[in-house]
Design a protein around this motif. Structure first.
Motif, PDB file in Angstrom:
ATOM      1  N   THR A  51     -10.315   5.006  15.826  1.00 11.13           N
ATOM      2  CA  THR A  51      -8.909   4.981  16.021  1.00 11.13           C
ATOM      3  C   THR A  51      -8.328   5.596  15.020  1.00 11.13           C
ATOM      4  OG1 THR A  51      -7.336   3.388  16.061  1.00 11.13           O
ATOM      5  CG2 THR A  51      -8.971   2.684  15.021  1.00 11.13           C
ATOM      6  N   SER A  85      -4.676   4.986  14.929  1.00 12.29           N
ATOM      7  CA  SER A  85      -3.507   4.272  14.546  1.00 12.29           C
ATOM      8  C   SER A  85      -3.619   2.918  14.145  1.00 12.29           C
ATOM      9  CB  SER A  85      -2.826   4.424  16.166  1.00 12.29           C
ATOM     10  OG  SER A  85      -3.839   3.759  16.874  1.00 12.29           O
ATOM     11  N   ASN A 103      -4.843   6.138   8.426  1.00 10.59           N
ATOM     12  CA  ASN A 103      -4.826   4.659   8.733  1.00 10.59           C
ATOM     13  C   ASN A 103      -5.861   3.746   7.979  1.00 10.59           C
ATOM     14  OD1 ASN A 103      -6.987   5.979  10.393  1.00 10.59           O
ATOM     15  ND2 ASN A 103      -6.732   4.273  11.526  1.00 10.59           N
ATOM     16  N   LYS A 106       1.977   0.158   4.929  1.00 11.60           N
ATOM     17  CA  LYS A 106       1.058   1.417   5.556  1.00 11.60           C
ATOM     18  C   LYS A 106      -0.226   1.564   4.638  1.00 11.60           C
ATOM     19  CE  LYS A 106       5.037   3.901   7.665  1.00 11.60           C
ATOM     20  NZ  LYS A 106       5.587   5.257   7.659  1.00 11.60           N
TER      21      LYS A 106
END
Length: 322
Positions: A103, A105, A131, A281
């Motif tokens: 992934t 995201s 990420n 984030k």
């Protein structure tokens, strides 16, 4: 606000996956590992979450997946990603790599991963990018510290074997980038012995003895950690004074261990999880280094090898196993 608009807004909040904790939201975290985490480390992980108000089974759901082998990690990573969790956690390099591939995201927090920048997991320690972020196990130069401690325990050692798993990227980087300089600066020979499977552990330790190594440094990875009793048994069999990265080895008969306090790293991981679940984030969260290190000495093993533990090491030890 008109009554109809208020009702519509309230309904939206009730079905939103990001609704407030007061309304009973339970966030989902995926946890991917190569083996079951030690009880003390597992306890620290849950306590670190609890410190920030996250309690498994109350406002948090933790989905654990334990892969029996590295080649199965991608399948388990895909399984976790399919659950659409709010965050993913990886406690070792192979698991972190598998999740990053699965992934781009879903936020990922790795724990106890050595040299994440060199492994290509992040762009830099201060600005990870992408990420993924987390807590590193060691910093460059740490292997030199291990060998210095081992030489303090065995002052006459001039040949110190270094056990690596060539399938572990961090190990191959250490061999290429650090060992030549360490050998020159300390004036010792550092022959490499290798194993990629359980069966090859016997061959690797026997090889070190055959090369007349005075001692051996065991660089920790999933293979050696998952077979710690076997590794320490082989070191004893070949009468090789050995230093290890984790306390687990000294507890299983290893001579000496020096490395990061894993329980502390997993406790601190709760802070990263908390920040991300509250909107931070990963790319903005610097990778953190260990702040606590543990020196553990097994004096029973030292006596069996005919070694006297120097007072300087005894003074630094957080535990001496008699």
């Amino acid at each position: 606000m008109k009554r109809r608009e208020f009702i519509a807004a309230s309904a939206a909040l009730l079905v939103s996956p990001r609704r407030s904790l007061a309304q009973g939201t339970r966030r989902r975290v995926g946890f991917l590992a190569m083996d079951v985490v030690e009880p003390t480390v597992q306890k620290a992980w849950l306590e670190g979450l609890r410190k920030h108000g996250w309690i498994d089974g109350r406002n948090l759901i933790i989905e654990y997946r334990y892969s029996p082998s590295e080649d199965r990690l991608p399948a388990f990573a895909a399984e976790l990603v399919a659950l659409n969790p709010d965050l993913l956690v990886a406690p070792n390099p192979p698991a972190a790599a598998a999740l990053k591939t699965a992934t781009a995201s879903i936020p990922i927090v790795f724990v106890a991963v050595s040299f994440p920048e060199r492994l290509g997991l992040i762009q830099s320690m201060s600005r990870p990018g992408g990420n993924i972020t987390g807590l590193a196990a060691v910093a460059p130069g740490f292997v030199g510290k291990l060998i210095e401690i081992l030489r303090e325990m065995v002052p006459t050692a001039s040949t110190i074997a270094v056990f690596i798993n060539p399938g572990t990227p961090g190990h191959t980087l250490i061999v290429a980038e650090e060992l030549p300089q360490i050998a020159r600066s300390l004036g010792v020979a550092l022959p490499i012995v290798e194993a990629t499977t359980v069966e090859e552990l016997d061959i690797a330790l026997a090889s070190a003895a055959a090369e007349h190594a005075d001692a051996i440094t065991i660089l920790g990875d999933a293979l050696s950690v998952n077979n710690a009793p076997r590794v320490t048994e082989l070191a004893a069999k070949h009468r090789l004074p050995a230093i290890y990265l984790f306390r687990l080895f000294a507890s299983n008969g290893g001579l000496i261990s020096y490395g990061p306090d894993l329980a502390d790293l997993f406790f601190r991981a709760g802070g990263h999880v908390d920040k991300i679940l509250k909107g931070a984030k990963p790319s903005d969260l610097p990778v953190e280094l260990p702040t606590k290190f543990e020196l553990v000495i097994n004096r029973k093993t030292a006596n069996a090898l005919g070694l006297t533990v120097p007072p300087t090491l005894l003074a630094q030890a957080v535990e001496v196993i008699e």
